[in-house]
Design a protein around this motif. Structure first.
Motif, PDB file in Angstrom:
ATOM      1  N   SER A 110       7.288  18.376  -0.820  1.00 13.73           N
ATOM      2  CA  SER A 110       5.892  17.974  -1.021  1.00 13.73           C
ATOM      3  C   SER A 110       4.947  19.091  -0.604  1.00 13.73           C
ATOM      4  O   SER A 110       4.007  19.452  -1.331  1.00 13.73           O
ATOM      5  CB  SER A 110       5.593  16.700  -0.235  1.00 13.73           C
ATOM      6  N   VAL A 111       5.185  19.649   0.586  1.00 15.30           N
ATOM      7  CA  VAL A 111       4.352  20.761   1.066  1.00 15.30           C
ATOM      8  C   VAL A 111       4.483  21.959   0.134  1.00 15.30           C
ATOM      9  O   VAL A 111       3.500  22.639  -0.192  1.00 15.30           O
ATOM     10  CB  VAL A 111       4.732  21.125   2.512  1.00 15.30           C
ATOM     11  N   GLY A 112       5.720  22.196  -0.309  1.00 13.59           N
ATOM     12  CA  GLY A 112       5.924  23.318  -1.235  1.00 13.59           C
ATOM     13  C   GLY A 112       5.196  23.112  -2.548  1.00 13.59           C
ATOM     14  O   GLY A 112       4.636  24.053  -3.121  1.00 13.59           O
ATOM     15  N   LEU A 113       5.214  21.874  -3.055  1.00 13.18           N
ATOM     16  CA  LEU A 113       4.530  21.593  -4.313  1.00 13.18           C
ATOM     17  C   LEU A 113       3.022  21.780  -4.153  1.00 13.18           C
ATOM     18  O   LEU A 113       2.347  22.342  -5.038  1.00 13.18           O
ATOM     19  CB  LEU A 113       4.838  20.160  -4.766  1.00 13.18           C
ATOM     20  N   ILE A 114       2.490  21.335  -2.993  1.00 14.24           N
ATOM     21  CA  ILE A 114       1.055  21.512  -2.741  1.00 14.24           C
ATOM     22  C   ILE A 114       0.715  22.999  -2.643  1.00 14.24           C
ATOM     23  O   ILE A 114      -0.261  23.480  -3.249  1.00 14.24           O
ATOM     24  CB  ILE A 114       0.652  20.783  -1.448  1.00 14.24           C
ATOM     25  N   ALA A 115       1.535  23.735  -1.904  1.00 15.78           N
ATOM     26  CA  ALA A 115       1.270  25.168  -1.730  1.00 15.78           C
ATOM     27  C   ALA A 115       1.350  25.911  -3.059  1.00 15.78           C
ATOM     28  O   ALA A 115       0.497  26.739  -3.393  1.00 15.78           O
ATOM     29  CB  ALA A 115       2.252  25.760  -0.720  1.00 15.78           C
ATOM     30  N   GLY A 122      12.754  12.574  -4.372  1.00 16.84           N
ATOM     31  CA  GLY A 122      12.510  12.178  -2.990  1.00 16.84           C
ATOM     32  C   GLY A 122      11.607  10.974  -2.894  1.00 16.84           C
ATOM     33  O   GLY A 122      11.853  10.057  -2.096  1.00 16.84           O
ATOM     34  N   TYR A 123      10.535  10.959  -3.721  1.00 18.16           N
ATOM     35  CA  TYR A 123       9.625   9.806  -3.672  1.00 18.16           C
ATOM     36  C   TYR A 123      10.297   8.540  -4.207  1.00 18.16           C
ATOM     37  O   TYR A 123      10.013   7.427  -3.741  1.00 18.16           O
ATOM     38  CB  TYR A 123       8.343  10.110  -4.442  1.00 18.16           C
ATOM     39  N   ALA A 124      11.165   8.711  -5.218  1.00 16.95           N
ATOM     40  CA  ALA A 124      11.912   7.541  -5.699  1.00 16.95           C
ATOM     41  C   ALA A 124      12.792   6.965  -4.588  1.00 16.95           C
ATOM     42  O   ALA A 124      12.842   5.747  -4.370  1.00 16.95           O
ATOM     43  CB  ALA A 124      12.762   7.931  -6.913  1.00 16.95           C
ATOM     44  N   ALA A 125      13.492   7.853  -3.854  1.00 18.11           N
ATOM     45  CA  ALA A 125      14.322   7.394  -2.731  1.00 18.11           C
ATOM     46  C   ALA A 125      13.463   6.790  -1.636  1.00 18.11           C
ATOM     47  O   ALA A 125      13.824   5.776  -1.016  1.00 18.11           O
ATOM     48  CB  ALA A 125      15.145   8.557  -2.181  1.00 18.11           C
ATOM     49  N   LEU A 126      12.255   7.404  -1.388  1.00 19.90           N
ATOM     50  CA  LEU A 126      11.369   6.874  -0.367  1.00 19.90           C
ATOM     51  C   LEU A 126      10.894   5.466  -0.728  1.00 19.90           C
ATOM     52  O   LEU A 126      10.813   4.574   0.130  1.00 19.90           O
ATOM     53  CB  LEU A 126      10.168   7.809  -0.183  1.00 19.90           C
ATOM     54  N   GLY A 127      10.592   5.277  -2.021  1.00 16.21           N
ATOM     55  CA  GLY A 127      10.192   3.942  -2.457  1.00 16.21           C
ATOM     56  C   GLY A 127      11.295   2.921  -2.238  1.00 16.21           C
ATOM     57  O   GLY A 127      11.037   1.784  -1.805  1.00 16.21           O
ATOM     58  N   GLN A 128      12.534   3.334  -2.514  1.00 13.56           N
ATOM     59  CA  GLN A 128      13.658   2.416  -2.301  1.00 13.56           C
ATOM     60  C   GLN A 128      13.822   2.092  -0.816  1.00 13.56           C
ATOM     61  O   GLN A 128      14.088   0.946  -0.446  1.00 13.56           O
ATOM     62  CB  GLN A 128      14.937   3.044  -2.853  1.00 13.56           C
ATOM     63  N   ALA A 175       0.824  -1.205   0.000  1.00 13.84           N
ATOM     64  CA  ALA A 175       0.000   0.000   0.000  1.00 13.84           C
ATOM     65  C   ALA A 175       0.861   1.258   0.000  1.00 13.84           C
ATOM     66  O   ALA A 175       0.598   2.222  -0.736  1.00 13.84           O
ATOM     67  CB  ALA A 175      -0.939   0.001   1.216  1.00 13.84           C
ATOM     68  N   LEU A 176       1.906   1.252   0.842  1.00 14.32           N
ATOM     69  CA  LEU A 176       2.818   2.400   0.878  1.00 14.32           C
ATOM     70  C   LEU A 176       3.501   2.605  -0.471  1.00 14.32           C
ATOM     71  O   LEU A 176       3.632   3.742  -0.952  1.00 14.32           O
ATOM     72  CB  LEU A 176       3.869   2.200   1.972  1.00 14.32           C
ATOM     73  N   LEU A 177       3.962   1.510  -1.076  1.00 15.89           N
ATOM     74  CA  LEU A 177       4.633   1.625  -2.369  1.00 15.89           C
ATOM     75  C   LEU A 177       3.663   2.121  -3.437  1.00 15.89           C
ATOM     76  O   LEU A 177       4.061   2.874  -4.340  1.00 15.89           O
ATOM     77  CB  LEU A 177       5.233   0.269  -2.767  1.00 15.89           C
ATOM     78  N   ASN A 178       2.366   1.729  -3.357  1.00 15.91           N
ATOM     79  CA  ASN A 178       1.371   2.235  -4.309  1.00 15.91           C
ATOM     80  C   ASN A 178       1.183   3.739  -4.142  1.00 15.91           C
ATOM     81  O   ASN A 178       1.071   4.485  -5.129  1.00 15.91           O
ATOM     82  CB  ASN A 178       0.038   1.515  -4.109  1.00 15.91           C
ATOM     83  N   ILE A 179       1.137   4.179  -2.871  1.00 15.14           N
ATOM     84  CA  ILE A 179       1.008   5.613  -2.618  1.00 15.14           C
ATOM     85  C   ILE A 179       2.212   6.361  -3.179  1.00 15.14           C
ATOM     86  O   ILE A 179       2.076   7.413  -3.823  1.00 15.14           O
ATOM     87  CB  ILE A 179       0.852   5.881  -1.109  1.00 15.14           C
ATOM     88  N   VAL A 180       3.399   5.825  -2.911  1.00 17.93           N
ATOM     89  CA  VAL A 180       4.622   6.469  -3.408  1.00 17.93           C
ATOM     90  C   VAL A 180       4.607   6.547  -4.930  1.00 17.93           C
ATOM     91  O   VAL A 180       4.936   7.578  -5.535  1.00 17.93           O
ATOM     92  CB  VAL A 180       5.861   5.702  -2.907  1.00 17.93           C
ATOM     93  N   SER A 181       4.200   5.450  -5.565  1.00 21.17           N
ATOM     94  CA  SER A 181       4.137   5.440  -7.026  1.00 21.17           C
ATOM     95  C   SER A 181       3.126   6.460  -7.539  1.00 21.17           C
ATOM     96  O   SER A 181       3.378   7.184  -8.511  1.00 21.17           O
ATOM     97  CB  SER A 181       3.779   4.029  -7.509  1.00 21.17           C
ATOM     98  N   THR A 182       1.965   6.541  -6.849  1.00 21.09           N
ATOM     99  CA  THR A 182       0.945   7.516  -7.240  1.00 21.09           C
ATOM    100  C   THR A 182       1.462   8.937  -7.057  1.00 21.09           C
ATOM    101  O   THR A 182       1.237   9.811  -7.913  1.00 21.09           O
ATOM    102  CB  THR A 182      -0.330   7.302  -6.401  1.00 21.09           C
ATOM    103  N   GLN A 183       2.186   9.171  -5.954  1.00 20.07           N
ATOM    104  CA  GLN A 183       2.711  10.504  -5.700  1.00 20.07           C
ATOM    105  C   GLN A 183       3.724  10.920  -6.762  1.00 20.07           C
ATOM    106  O   GLN A 183       3.768  12.085  -7.168  1.00 20.07           O
ATOM    107  CB  GLN A 183       3.354  10.557  -4.311  1.00 20.07           C
ATOM    108  N   LYS A 184       4.544   9.996  -7.193  1.00 20.95           N
ATOM    109  CA  LYS A 184       5.500  10.330  -8.253  1.00 20.95           C
ATOM    110  C   LYS A 184       4.767  10.742  -9.516  1.00 20.95           C
ATOM    111  O   LYS A 184       5.108  11.724 -10.184  1.00 20.95           O
ATOM    112  CB  LYS A 184       6.418   9.132  -8.536  1.00 20.95           C
ATOM    113  N   ALA A 185       3.696   9.985  -9.862  1.00 22.73           N
ATOM    114  CA  ALA A 185       2.938  10.310 -11.069  1.00 22.73           C
ATOM    115  C   ALA A 185       2.195  11.636 -10.911  1.00 22.73           C
ATOM    116  O   ALA A 185       2.157  12.469 -11.834  1.00 22.73           O
ATOM    117  CB  ALA A 185       1.949   9.183 -11.370  1.00 22.73           C
TER     118      ALA A 185
END
Length: 689
Positions: free
Chosen positions: A136-141, A181-187, A51-61
């Motif tokens: 991530s927060v900066g991208l959202i803002a 960052g999300y790629a590193a988080l997935g790893q 589930a976490l890896l799916n979220i990470v993959s979705t966040q990258k996209a």
């Protein structure tokens, strides 16, 4: 009465077995339950990580989609912008929702010390180099400000963003940093999941094997445990007996049969060959340069050469043949059904060619070289002892021819063997009678003709055969172990004669005697030497011991080096004989250990005509002069050779051009004739004025 205790013991034993059985079942059930729980945990953890890896993959996209929609909205026409703004708003909202869900499911805490751990999820979120939370927060803002700006511009929302359009451009670097960052988080999540899964699998595997172990223990405990224990002990005893039996008849290094096995089974092989009316070939092998390998490359290299040689012997013969190591570098092969002489010749050549192939040890190529001697049953002998002796004699003949080849035993060798046996008997008699004589050969200075020394040489005048050359009887004496006794006879006689010369005032420089490694290995050699000097009354400074380079190499492991230092400390000089013909390194040419070098005769002969010899002698002379070591050249036989040595600077010489080796009386006359004359007072007759 007597049966009651037996029944009681039986009941207790049965109760113990049952208790152990139910306890084992309980342990197994517990292990199975634990294994099931672990499996459930693994599955839950796997689902959580997926589930976490799916979220990470979705966040990258989504991060890339936000950047894409932001750019597309800015570049689109006004009529298309509302739809793009709606898509951008949806992507930004999903990105924010997923990020909150990610933080919730990971339980990441920005104040946790784990953020300093390079392997943790917190490190990716809240620390260098990724700062994923910040980006991530900066991208959202930035996305929300951009959406607000577009809505205000298109008048499709509320009041909108009032900060100005130039401040709401979405920075692509933020999106790229977020993606990294999300790629590193997935790893990190994958690595953590793999590590956790590995730990659970290891624990599960341990539980599984422990369960199997308990089952095995239960089976062993219930089904005839004592029988199994007895069977195990019996096997251990059988293995130990077999191991001892193997060691008793095999060589520990090479695995070949040893001398004991050969002695016990050789007669059986001969009887079998006799029964089948076949020939049996005995090949005795010896490595030509084994001592040199040991001395220059070390004993590890020597052992490796022996092991490889043994393996090549096994590979080159049949299963019915016998390979044995007699000791050192000596091997024997017994070939059944050897066939004709030509067959044996071809087989021997093939064996030697295989053994003589180069051997590579730790990057060094070794050419050991092997020689072989062959004796054939029933042609050369009909018993094991004679076959081995004849094969050894043939081996000696092959070595005399230069080595690297093999020789057959022949009638000529048989006659030589008979002669050697008789010579060996005569040497024993000569030792008992102290019949060995000492001849002396002077060493003189070319500059002033003074006598610098005199070498003692052993000679043997046989009662029947006359004078026998040292080159003939010394090899036999060395092989039979007679040299220490002969050496002591020579040393004793030489020192006694030199002491008489010294008391008579006859100048002889120093007495030089040759000493072999075999003599020096005698534990009481130094005591014998000092006792002989003291008994004869000769000062230790008047004596030199001549040793060869191989004795220098045979150092601390035999105690020779310490013994030589002890002898030299007492005043006895040491000379390195036949210098240049051995393989000692220059590190052994030490003025603290050696007093004089003797240049071998092969470099001195024809030195006036051979430029290479002249260069070698000059180099040795300059080396010795630089180290403060004196030198003497032996083997000078002509006037031209003496002139060349004089020109080079080699002052001391020994050779036929000076004097031949002489017996004691002739040497005494020679020395007296060349001793400096003492001044005599002449009494005048008559009265004084």
């Amino acid at each position: 009465m007597s049966q009651q205790p037996v029944h009681s013991v039986s009941r207790k034993l049965i109760l113990l077995i049952k208790s152990g059985y139910w306890l084992a079942l309980l342990i197994i059930a517990t292990m199975v339950m634990a294994s099931f729980i672990l499996l459930q945990q693994m599955m839950a953890a796997q689902q959580h990580n997926n589930a976490l890896l799916n979220i990470v993959s979705t966040q990258k996209a989504l991060s890339q989609r936000i950047v894409f929609l932001a750019g597309a909205t800015g570049a689109a026409t006004r009529d298309k912008q509302p739809a793009l703004v709606a898509a951008l708003k949806q992507a930004t909202g999903e990105f924010e929702t997923n990020y909150d869900l990610l933080l919730d499911q990971t339980g990441a805490d920005p104040t946790s010390p784990a953020r300093l751990d390079p392997k943790s999820i917190e490190n990716v979120l809240f620390a260098k180099p990724f700062h994923l939370d910040y980006f991530s927060v900066g991208l959202i803002a930035n996305g929300e400000r951009l959406i607000s700006s577009f809505e205000s511009k298109l008048a499709i929302g509320g009041e909108g963003y009032k900060g100005g359009a130039e401040r709401v451009n979405l920075d692509a670097s933020v999106a790229n940093a977020t993606l990294s960052g999300y790629a590193a988080l997935g790893q990190r999540i994958s690595a953590y999941a793999n590590e956790r899964s590995g730990q659970l699998l290891d624990l599960h595997r341990t539980l599984f094997f422990a369960t199997i172990g308990v089952i095995v223990l239960v089976a062993l405990f219930i089904f005839r445990p004592m029988s199994n224990a007895i069977l195990r002990k019996t096997r251990e005893l059988v293995d130990a007996r077999n191991s001892m039996a193997f060691i008793a008849v095999h060589d520990g290094l090479t695995g070949l049969h040893n001398r004991t096995f050969l002695t016990d089974h050789f007669d059986t092989l001969i009887k079998g060959a006799h029964r089948r009316r076949e020939r049996l070939a005995v090949i005795q092998l010896d490595l030509d340069r084994f001592k040199q390998i040991n001395d220059t490359l070390g004993h590890a290299a020597g052992d490796y050469v022996l092991v490889v040689t043994a393996q090549r012997m096994r590979d080159s013969c049949r299963a019915s043949d016998l390979c044995a190591r007699l000791g050192g570098d000596e091997f024997v092969m017994i070939l059944n059904g050897a066939g004709s002489t030509e067959d044996i010749h071809m087989l021997g050549r093939r064996i030697l060619e295989q053994i003589n192939e180069p051997i590579v040890f730790q990057g060094t190529t070794i050419l050991p070289g092997a020689s072989g001697g062959i004796a054939v049953y029933p042609v050369d002998a009909d018993n094991a002892e004679d076959l081995l002796v004849h094969a050894d004699l043939a081996l000696y003949s092959a070595k005399k021819l230069g080595g690297g080849n093999f020789s057959f035993f022949s009638e000529e060798l048989r006659r030589e063997l008979d002669y050697r046996k008789q010579l060996e008997h005569d040497i024993r008699t000569a030792i008992a009678d102290k019949a060995f004589e000492v001849y002396f050969q002077p060493q003189v200075s070319l500059t002033n003709g003074t006598i610098s020394g005199i070498e003692a040489l052993v000679r043997w005048k046989h009662a029947v055969r006359g004078m026998i050359s040292p080159g003939e009887f010394i090899p036999v004496a060395e092989k039979c172990g007679f040299m220490p006794e002969i050496g002591r006879i020579v040393i004793g006689k030489a020192i006694s004669e030199a002491a008489e010369w010294d008391r008579a005032g006859i100048a002889f420089g120093r007495l030089a005697v040759n000493v072999s490694g075999t003599e020096l290995r005698e534990p009481d050699f130094d005591k014998f030497l000092f006792d002989t000097l003291e008994k004869a009354g000769l000062a230790p400074q008047k004596l030199s011991l001549e040793i060869v380079e191989s004795v220098i190499l045979d150092d601390e492991k035999t105690g020779i080096a310490a013994k030589l230092r002890h002898i030299r400390a007492a005043g006895v000089h040491l000379e390195l004989d036949d210098f240049g013909t051995g393989y000692a390194s220059l590190s052994h040419v030490n003025p603290n250990e050696i007093d004089r070098l003797k240049i071998d005769r092969r470099f001195v002969q024809n030195i006036n005509e051979n430029g290479d010899n002249s260069k070698i002698v000059r180099a040795i002379t300059e080396l010795a002069r630089g180290l403060g070591i004196s030198i003497v050249a032996e083997g000078a036989e002509t006037e031209a050779e003496l002139d060349s040595l004089m020109a080079i600077g080699c002052d001391q010489v020994q050779g036929y051009s000076i004097a031949f080796p002489m017996p004691q009386d002739k040497a005494r006359e020679w020395l007296m004739a060349r001793s400096p004359k003492k001044a005599r007072l002449k009494v005048l007759q008559g009265s004084l004025a």
